[in-house]
Design an enzyme around this catalytic site. Structure first.
Site, PDB file in Angstrom:
ATOM      1  N   ALA A 203       0.806  -1.237   0.000  1.00 44.24           N
ATOM      2  CA  ALA A 203       0.000   0.000   0.000  1.00 44.24           C
ATOM      3  C   ALA A 203       0.833   1.279   0.000  1.00 44.24           C
ATOM      4  CB  ALA A 203      -0.992   0.028   1.166  1.00 44.24           C
ATOM      5  N   ALA A 204       2.163   1.161  -0.171  1.00 43.20           N
ATOM      6  CA  ALA A 204       2.965   2.393  -0.231  1.00 43.20           C
ATOM      7  C   ALA A 204       2.487   3.271  -1.385  1.00 43.20           C
ATOM      8  CB  ALA A 204       4.438   2.050  -0.400  1.00 43.20           C
ATOM      9  N   GLY A 205       2.200   2.638  -2.528  1.00 45.45           N
ATOM     10  CA  GLY A 205       1.705   3.393  -3.689  1.00 45.45           C
ATOM     11  C   GLY A 205       0.351   4.024  -3.395  1.00 45.45           C
ATOM     12  N   ASP A 206      -0.492   3.301  -2.690  1.00 44.00           N
ATOM     13  CA  ASP A 206      -1.829   3.833  -2.364  1.00 44.00           C
ATOM     14  C   ASP A 206      -1.707   5.043  -1.447  1.00 44.00           C
ATOM     15  OD1 ASP A 206      -2.783   1.657  -3.768  1.00 44.00           O
ATOM     16  OD2 ASP A 206      -2.997   0.419  -1.978  1.00 44.00           O
TER      17      ASP A 206
HETATM   18  O1  RIB Z   1      -1.981  -1.881  -2.976  1.00 45.25           O
HETATM   19  C1  RIB Z   1      -2.109  -2.780  -1.909  1.00 45.25           C
HETATM   20  C2  RIB Z   1      -3.456  -3.439  -1.972  1.00 45.25           C
HETATM   21  O2  RIB Z   1      -3.516  -4.257  -3.117  1.00 45.25           O
HETATM   22  C3  RIB Z   1      -3.737  -4.365  -0.805  1.00 45.25           C
HETATM   23  O3  RIB Z   1      -4.321  -3.711   0.284  1.00 45.25           O
HETATM   24  C4  RIB Z   1      -4.601  -5.442  -1.431  1.00 45.25           C
HETATM   25  O4  RIB Z   1      -5.898  -5.450  -0.947  1.00 45.25           O
HETATM   26  C5  RIB Z   1      -4.561  -5.184  -2.934  1.00 45.25           C
HETATM   27  O5  RIB Z   1      -5.693  -4.547  -3.359  1.00 45.25           O
END
Ligand code: RIB
Length: 314
Positions: free
Chosen positions: A252-255
């Site tokens: 989730a670093a990108g998120d």
């Molecule tokens: O980007 C990370 C996410 O990718 C995770 O939380 C997982 O659920 C997938 O969607």
């Protein structure tokens, strides 16, 4: 008083089932891991949570199942004060689930059962028109059907709201869709898939980035982990260096980068400043385990931006 930036996120919500392992298994190999953990995830939901904690007023457009995972996800959104009016409860599909292995060096491998995310439809986008039109920026990723992404891009254009398109997970996308984004934020793998340019160095990233600019995307940000972010517009191209941290989990670093970026851009920060804010948020997130649990609060991001130092985990 400064107005709180409004961000709308259209995307996936998952429950992440995570196993820490010494190293990621090779195909056909079994490795033993540590304790299992279950946390909230999904690229769309992670970006929404990251944006809310970074200081945004966030509305999420998503779909979850009528199951305990869906209920837990909704409870999490309430805690982060995310507007959930346009999160549909799907009676026919389970909530999305991701199976994640995280290695000792923080790298991961992820497989997703999309469940209800695969049913997020253009009709859901039509129902969310008001939420989208009210936003200062809209955030989109590709863990939902492409026709839904296309509908969200159309709704954003109709309401004249700029879009950050995070083309993750890596999937081919027509140039006609790509060029509707104001900002495109692929990582190296995604940029490679979209351009055919193999990215091994900063100069490869620059070639891939220029190819995306040539398609008509106004701003391209290629996130490159410890190598920083390649930042490109027609007028300016440069490498923004990464904060140096010790990673425990890069999930989730990108998120987190995208969620924080949306807030900073909505606040009117200049592009390079906004990228630095987003990099600081992502840097903190990799020092903590899990997807949504790793997203930092605004005060932590600001502190890292100013001092280069991370507060000890809460
Ligand atoms: O980007 C990370 C996410 O990718 C995770 O939380 C997982 O659920 C997938 O969607």
């Amino acid at each position: 008083m400064k107005r709180i930036p409004r961000i709308a996120v259209v995307g996936s919500s998952n429950t992440d089932i995570i196993l820490r392992v010494r190293r990621l298994p090779r195909p056909g190999e079994t490795v033993l891991g540590g304790a299992l953990s279950i946390v909230a995830g999904g690229k769309g939901a992670n970006q929404a949570v990251a944006a809310a904690r970074a200081g945004g007023q966030v509305a999420l457009v998503a779909r979850v199942g009528c199951d305990s995972f869906g209920r837990a996800a909704l409870a999490g959104f309430r805690r982060d004060r995310i507007e959930a009016r346009r999160i549909a409860r799907d009676r026919a599909q389970p909530s999305g689930v991701a199976l994640i292995c995280v290695a000792a060096d923080g790298q991961n491998s992820i497989a997703v059962a999309p469940g209800a995310n695969a049913c997020l439809s253009p009709a859901d986008i039509r129902r969310a028109r008001a939420q989208l039109a009210r936003a200062d920026w809209i955030l989109l990723q590709l863990e939902i059907p492409t026709e839904t992404v296309a509908a969200a891009l159309e709704a954003a254009a109709a309401a004249r709201v700029p879009v950050i398109l995070n083309p993750a997970p890596a999937s081919p996308l027509a140039p006609v869709l790509l060029r509707q984004a104001a900002v495109l934020t692929p990582n190296e793998t995604e940029a490679e898939l979209l351009t055919g340019v193999r990215i091994r160095s900063e100069s490869d990233a620059s070639r891939a980035g220029r190819a995306l600019l040539d398609l008509g995307v106004p701003v391209v940000l290629i996130t490159m982990g410890t190598r920083g972010v390649w930042v490109g517009t027609r007028q300016m191209q440069q490498q923004a260096p990464a904060f140096r941290v010790r990673p425990v989990d890069t999930t989730a670093a990108g998120d987190v980068f995208n969620g924080a970026l949306a807030v900073a851009l909505a606040e009117g920060r200049p592009l390079l400043d906004a990228v630095r804010f987003a990099q600081a948020a992502a840097a903190i997130s990799v020092t903590r385990p899990g997807a949504q649990p790793s997203a930092p609060r605004r005060r932590e991001i600001v502190r890292l931006e100013r001092t280069g130092q991370i507060q000890p985990a809460r």
